[in-house]
Scaffold this motif. Structure first.
Motif, short mmCIF file in Angstrom:
data_model
loop_
_atom_site.label_atom_id
_atom_site.label_comp_id
_atom_site.label_asym_id
_atom_site.label_seq_id
_atom_site.Cartn_x
_atom_site.Cartn_y
_atom_site.Cartn_z
N SER A 1 0.67 -1.19 0.11
CA SER A 1 0.09 -0.06 0.02
C SER A 1 0.93 1.30 -0.01
CB SER A 1 -1.13 0.03 1.08
OG SER A 1 -0.14 -0.05 2.51
N THR A 2 1.94 1.26 0.38
CA THR A 2 2.99 2.46 0.50
C THR A 2 4.29 2.08 -0.04
OG1 THR A 2 1.72 3.06 2.55
CG2 THR A 2 3.96 4.00 1.96
N TYR A 3 4.96 3.10 -0.91
CA TYR A 3 6.22 3.07 -1.19
C TYR A 3 7.13 4.12 -0.83
CZ TYR A 3 4.00 -0.65 -4.64
OH TYR A 3 3.69 -1.71 -5.29
N GLN A 4 8.39 3.88 -0.47
CA GLN A 4 9.21 4.93 -0.21
C GLN A 4 10.15 5.12 -1.27
OE1 GLN A 4 9.17 6.70 2.67
NE2 GLN A 4 7.39 5.57 3.79
N PHE A 5 10.54 6.30 -1.61
CA PHE A 5 11.74 6.63 -2.40
C PHE A 5 12.59 7.82 -2.12
CE2 PHE A 5 8.36 4.68 -5.34
CZ PHE A 5 9.21 3.47 -5.89
N ARG A 6 13.79 7.89 -2.38
CA ARG A 6 14.40 9.08 -2.02
C ARG A 6 15.07 9.89 -3.47
NH1 ARG A 6 16.33 9.48 3.10
NH2 ARG A 6 15.69 7.78 4.47
N ALA A 7 15.25 11.02 -3.40
CA ALA A 7 15.69 11.74 -4.86
C ALA A 7 16.51 12.85 -4.14
CB ALA A 7 14.22 12.18 -5.43
N PRO A 8 17.72 12.93 -4.97
CA PRO A 8 18.61 14.23 -4.29
C PRO A 8 17.89 15.39 -5.11
CG PRO A 8 19.87 12.37 -5.23
CD PRO A 8 18.50 11.95 -5.53
N GLU A 9 18.01 16.42 -4.53
CA GLU A 9 17.64 17.72 -4.75
C GLU A 9 18.27 18.42 -5.99
OE1 GLU A 9 18.25 21.12 -2.42
OE2 GLU A 9 20.11 20.47 -1.70
N SER A 10 19.39 17.56 -6.32
CA SER A 10 20.07 17.82 -7.73
C SER A 10 19.32 17.06 -9.04
CB SER A 10 21.50 17.74 -7.48
OG SER A 10 21.83 16.37 -7.24
N THR A 11 18.33 16.24 -8.61
CA THR A 11 17.89 15.39 -9.80
C THR A 11 17.28 16.29 -10.91
OG1 THR A 11 17.43 13.88 -8.08
CG2 THR A 11 16.45 13.70 -10.24
N PRO A 12 17.93 16.22 -12.21
CA PRO A 12 17.16 17.07 -13.08
C PRO A 12 15.87 16.74 -13.36
CG PRO A 12 18.97 15.73 -13.96
CD PRO A 12 18.96 15.30 -12.46
N VAL B 1 2.99 7.07 -2.56
CA VAL B 1 4.18 6.97 -2.54
C VAL B 1 4.73 8.22 -1.85
CG1 VAL B 1 5.95 7.31 -4.38
CG2 VAL B 1 3.88 6.09 -4.87
N ARG B 2 5.72 7.92 -1.03
CA ARG B 2 6.46 8.88 -0.20
C ARG B 2 7.84 9.05 -0.76
NH1 ARG B 2 4.30 9.69 4.94
NH2 ARG B 2 6.26 10.07 5.61
N ILE B 3 8.05 10.31 -1.09
CA ILE B 3 9.40 10.72 -1.93
C ILE B 3 10.18 11.74 -1.01
CG2 ILE B 3 10.42 11.73 -3.96
CD1 ILE B 3 7.94 11.16 -5.53
N GLN B 4 11.10 11.15 -0.44
CA GLN B 4 12.20 12.12 0.34
C GLN B 4 12.99 12.84 -0.41
OE1 GLN B 4 11.70 12.08 3.98
NE2 GLN B 4 13.06 13.90 3.87
N VAL B 5 13.24 14.25 -0.33
CA VAL B 5 14.25 14.74 -0.87
C VAL B 5 15.38 15.07 -0.13
CG1 VAL B 5 14.72 17.10 -2.18
CG2 VAL B 5 12.35 16.15 -2.06
N GLU B 6 16.66 14.58 -0.71
CA GLU B 6 17.83 14.38 0.14
C GLU B 6 18.59 15.72 -0.28
OE1 GLU B 6 19.81 10.72 -1.33
OE2 GLU B 6 18.74 9.64 0.00
N ASP B 7 19.23 16.22 0.78
CA ASP B 7 20.09 17.49 0.53
C ASP B 7 21.67 17.18 -0.02
OD1 ASP B 7 21.07 20.05 0.93
OD2 ASP B 7 21.75 20.27 2.74
N VAL B 8 21.74 18.03 -1.01
CA VAL B 8 23.02 17.72 -1.62
C VAL B 8 23.96 19.10 -1.60
CG1 VAL B 8 22.59 16.07 -3.04
CG2 VAL B 8 22.16 18.41 -3.91
N ASP B 9 25.12 19.18 -1.87
CA ASP B 9 26.14 20.36 -1.77
C ASP B 9 25.59 21.09 -3.26
OD1 ASP B 9 27.67 22.31 -1.31
OD2 ASP B 9 29.52 21.13 -1.16
N GLU B 10 24.96 22.26 -3.11
CA GLU B 10 24.58 22.76 -4.23
C GLU B 10 25.67 23.87 -4.74
OE1 GLU B 10 20.18 22.90 -5.05
OE2 GLU B 10 20.29 23.21 -2.85
N PRO B 11 25.66 24.33 -5.78
CA PRO B 11 26.39 25.61 -6.01
C PRO B 11 25.65 26.79 -5.70
CG PRO B 11 25.53 24.67 -8.09
CD PRO B 11 25.19 23.90 -7.23
#
Length: 790
Positions: free
Chosen positions: A271-282, A370-380
């Motif tokens: 019933s539930t899905y978990q995903f992670r996505a870096p904030e730099s994902t184009p 669907v739960r999508i967790q945004v991951e912090d990345v070192d951005e310019p």
């Protein structure tokens, strides 16, 4: 007395086998259980003749598939003229006579020699005759009879196919036609039930049934589900004798496949899905895959995914992978961990091909979270604007600040940022930037008239991680100031006729200004102060950025003044006012009465007695011919050969022999060339000795050539002195080295240079033993030894 002649054919009903006699009595009426005698009567020879009648037969039967060891007895052929004395002979002809059927020519007994098969041949037609053995003449006419093979049940039913394949849709109703099977029996269908076939099912119940007479297979169970079982193997039996006991049977296999229908909705396994996505994902990049399971196949299992609700409805999208039927979640917009770190979506999976017959089973769709967790990345660093536009006046001093760009680290750490200018966009280094605060300032003077726009790129990079950098374009417009004086639009050179009248317009002037005027240029024209009062011309400003030059007097004389230079002052009306002085060249020319210029050359009138063009060309040709003659004369003198120093072949200098060379002897032609004494100028100063290896190569000094008729002795002495004093001269008086004299030499080596001892250690007495050729050497070296001893 009347005599009767009879021909009896006795046909035994068969051998005393129970299997033959029983059916025979049932099938043939009037068939005797013993033997049957048919009598053929004829007239007496003395009395009147009676006409003969043909044989009288019924159909005779013979049992097929005889299994006995003896021949099968068919019947007996007999004539009433047979006295038993062997005078008659019975013969048989027709189908199988002599091979399949044989007759005893004495007794007339007929037998079958082989086992008969009704399915191969059911009827045999034969002919019987009795002949006189002595004369060979028939005593009775030939008669025809039929032997019909009596059928037994010896063939089982055979299906037209060994294996049948059939398919029906799943969930079919009871009694749905599947396939029809057919079996045939080779036995006689007109006799009994040997060929009557009845169908029954041996394997496949309770799912299927078969009609006993037609062989049609039908479904017997409701709602057969392909997802539970897809393949069924049914065995059908065909039995003759109407299915009674003792009948023969055959079987066939029917493979039945249930085809798919859309009777199963898609279902998510969780019933539930978990995903992670870096904030730099184009954007348009996949985040994850989800899949709803559908028990159906092919098009019945095709699924369409969609996002129905959630706070990430506009941030994410989902598409269907047609090969795997998976839902691919992709990013639609750029993610920002600092703004939002968690998105919750509701995804729905729906069948694209729905069968209305099965809608009662429920909705053909399913949903999952669907739960999508945004991951912090070192951005310019991120600039405050996507582009900057700045303006600066062209007269600003160097190091003046013209604007500031701002960028900051979007991460939570807020790392400090340093700025720099991409020098590929500012090759002349006109601008610079403060690396700390991003203020842009000038480093060179600006000129709007040279370059109006400067397009540079500013780089902002994290101090702790310089790889994290971003760029922004900066467009700098140079604003105009009035720093350029107006000038003529073109170079003006005009003329005035000698017969011109006063106040006559001879030229109109216009001006241009490199500066930009917001209200439009306004130029004023005037003569320079030094020419305003004494000039022969006047200037009139037309107030439309043009001016006209007019004549002040009536006539002009080109002999007195052929050219006038008129200074004109041009000023603008901007601040600060800029002005320049331009010069107009005015030539005095002769004109016709209509004012058309004829000639402006005053020199031709002043010097009328000059040389003509033809004279000048003739003088020039004479000079060229003279120069060519001198050059040819000098070249011929250089090519003339000089006489050699010594011409006579009897000159005594041919006999001079040099003994200061220890070369190869008289046969060594490379040691010395006597020809150089005859012509000293022919010496090749650059030629080196070829019998020795020079230690160093120096450029030899060039010596003056000896004068003609020089004495050879003076020449040799002069050259000897020069070589003695020249350190670069080749060592022509050096010793030649003979390091190798071949194998087997009795004298061994004559060189004293390779001796390991001094001259005092050498004993030269052995030279006296070498013969008269070495006597001179023995005397010389022996004398040296005696001198040393003394």
């Amino acid at each position: 007395m009347r005599t009767y002649h009879c021909f009896w054919l006795l046909f035994w009903a068969g051998q005393p086998h129970q299997s033959f006699l029983t059916p025979l009595s049932k099938r043939t009426s009037g068939f005797p259980e013993k033997e049957k005698v048919l009598v053929l009567s004829g007239n007496s020879r003395q009395d009147h003749h009676r006409s003969k009648r043909s044989w009288m037969w019924n159909q005779f039967f013979l049992l097929e598939e005889y299994t006995g060891t003896d021949y099968q007895y068919v019947g007996k052929l007999h004539s009433d003229q047979d006295k038993g004395d062997g005078s008659l002979k019975y013969i048989l002809s027709g189908d199988g006579a002599g091979d399949l059927f044989i007759i005893n020519e004495n007794t007339g007994d007929i037998q079958a020699t082989k086992r008969l098969d009704r399915e191969e041949k059911p009827v045999y037609i034969l002919r019987a005759q009795a002949i006189n053995r002595r004369t060979g003449r028939p005593v009775e006419p030939e008669s025809e009879f039929i032997i019909k093979i009596h059928d037994i049940n010896d063939n089982e039913p055979m299906f037209t196919k060994d294996v049948y394949n059939a398919s029906i849709p799943e969930m079919s109703d009871v009694g749905t036609f599947v396939v029809q099977v057919t079996a045939t029996d080779a036995d006689d269908p007109t006799y009994g039930n040997s060929a009557k076939v009845v169908y029954s099912i041996l394997q496949g119940q309770p799912y299927f049934s078969v009609e006993s007479e037609t062989g049609i297979i039908k479904t017997a169970l409701l709602n057969m589900d392909r997802e539970n079982r897809e393949q069924y193997q049914v065995v059908i039996q065909a039995k003759d004798m109407g299915g009674q006991m003792g009948g023969l049977s055959g079987t066939t296999t029917v493979n039945i496949t249930l085809t798919d229908v859309n009777d199963n909705p898609p279902r998510f396994p969780q019933s539930t899905y978990q995903f992670r996505a870096p904030e730099s994902t184009p954007p348009d990049s996949p985040v994850g895959r989800i899949k709803a399971n559908d028990a159906d196949v092919d098009e019945n299992a095709e699924i369409e995914y969609s996002i129905t609700e959630g706070d990430g409805y506009d941030m994410f999208g989902i598409t269907t992978d047609k090969d795997t039927q998976e839902g691919i979640i992709t990013v639609k917009k750029a993610l920002d961990f600092e703004n939002k770190s968690l998105y919750i979506l509701k995804v729905e999976a729906t069948n694209t091909h729905v069968d209305p017959r099965f809608l009662y089973l429920g909705p053909f769709k399913d949903s999952a979270t669907v739960r999508i967790q945004v991951e912090d990345v070192d951005e310019p660093p991120v600039f405050s604007r996507p582009a900057y536009i700045m303006e600066v006046k062209e007269d600003v001093p160097i190091n003046s600040v013209i604007g500031t760009v701002t960028a900051q680290d979007p991460d939570a750490a807020k790392n400090p940022v340093k700025y720099s200018v991409d020098r590929h966009t500012d090759m002349d280094r006109v601008f610079n930037i403060n690396s700390g605060n991003g203020s842009i300032f000038t480093s060179k003077p600006l000129d709007r008239e040279t370059l109006l726009w400067h397009n540079i790129t500013v780089i902002a990079a994290e101090i702790n991680n310089p790889k994290q950098s971003s760029r922004v374009p900066v467009f700098i417009k140079v604003l105009d100031v009035n720093d350029n004086a107006p000038e003529f639009a073109m170079f003006y050179e005009t003329f005035v006729c000698e017969n011109a009248k006063a106040e006559q317009l001879i030229q109109t002037l216009s001006a241009v200004d490199k500066d930009d005027s917001y209200s439009g240029h306004q130029f004023s024209f005037s003569l320079a102060p030094e020419a305003a009062s004494s000039s022969n011309f006047t200037l009139q400003d037309n107030r439309d950025n043009t001016a006209g030059i007019f004549t002040r007097k009536t006539r002009y004389n080109r002999h007195e003044m052929s050219t006038y230079f008129l200074p004109v002052v041009i000023s603008d009306n901007d601040y600060p006012i800029q002005s320049s002085t331009e010069t107009v060249t005015i030539r005095v020319c002769a004109c016709d009465h209509r004012g058309k210029m004829l000639s402006c050359n005053a020199e031709a009138l002043i010097h009328p007695t000059g040389l003509s063009t033809g004279a000048l060309i003739a003088i020039l040709l004479c000079i060229i011919i003279l120069l060519v003659t001198v050059v040819l004369f000098a070249a011929l003198r250089r090519q003339r050969k000089k006489e050699p120093l010594i011409i006579s072949k009897e000159d005594i200098r041919d006999n001079i022999v040099s003994y200061n060379d220890e070369g190869g002897g008289e046969e060594d032609t490379q040691a010395f060339d006597i020809g150089t004494l005859r012509n000293p100028e022919a010496i090749d100063d650059n030629k080196l000795r070829r019998d020795i290896v020079p230690e160093t190569l120096f450029m030899p000094r060039r010596t003056a050539a000896a004068r003609d008729n020089t004495d050879v002795r003076d020449f040799i002495n002069q050259r000897l002195k020069e070589n003695d004093t020249d350190p670069t001269a080749p060592p022509y008086d050096s010793l030649a080295t003979y390091a190798y004299e071949g194998n087997g030499s009795v004298a061994e080596s004559l060189s004293s240079l390779e001796s390991v001892t001094t001259d005092g250690d050498q004993d030269y007495d052995y030279l006296s033993d070498w013969g008269p050729r070495f006597k001179k050497l023995a005397d010389m070296y022996g004398t040296m030894d005696s001198d040393k001893d003394s």
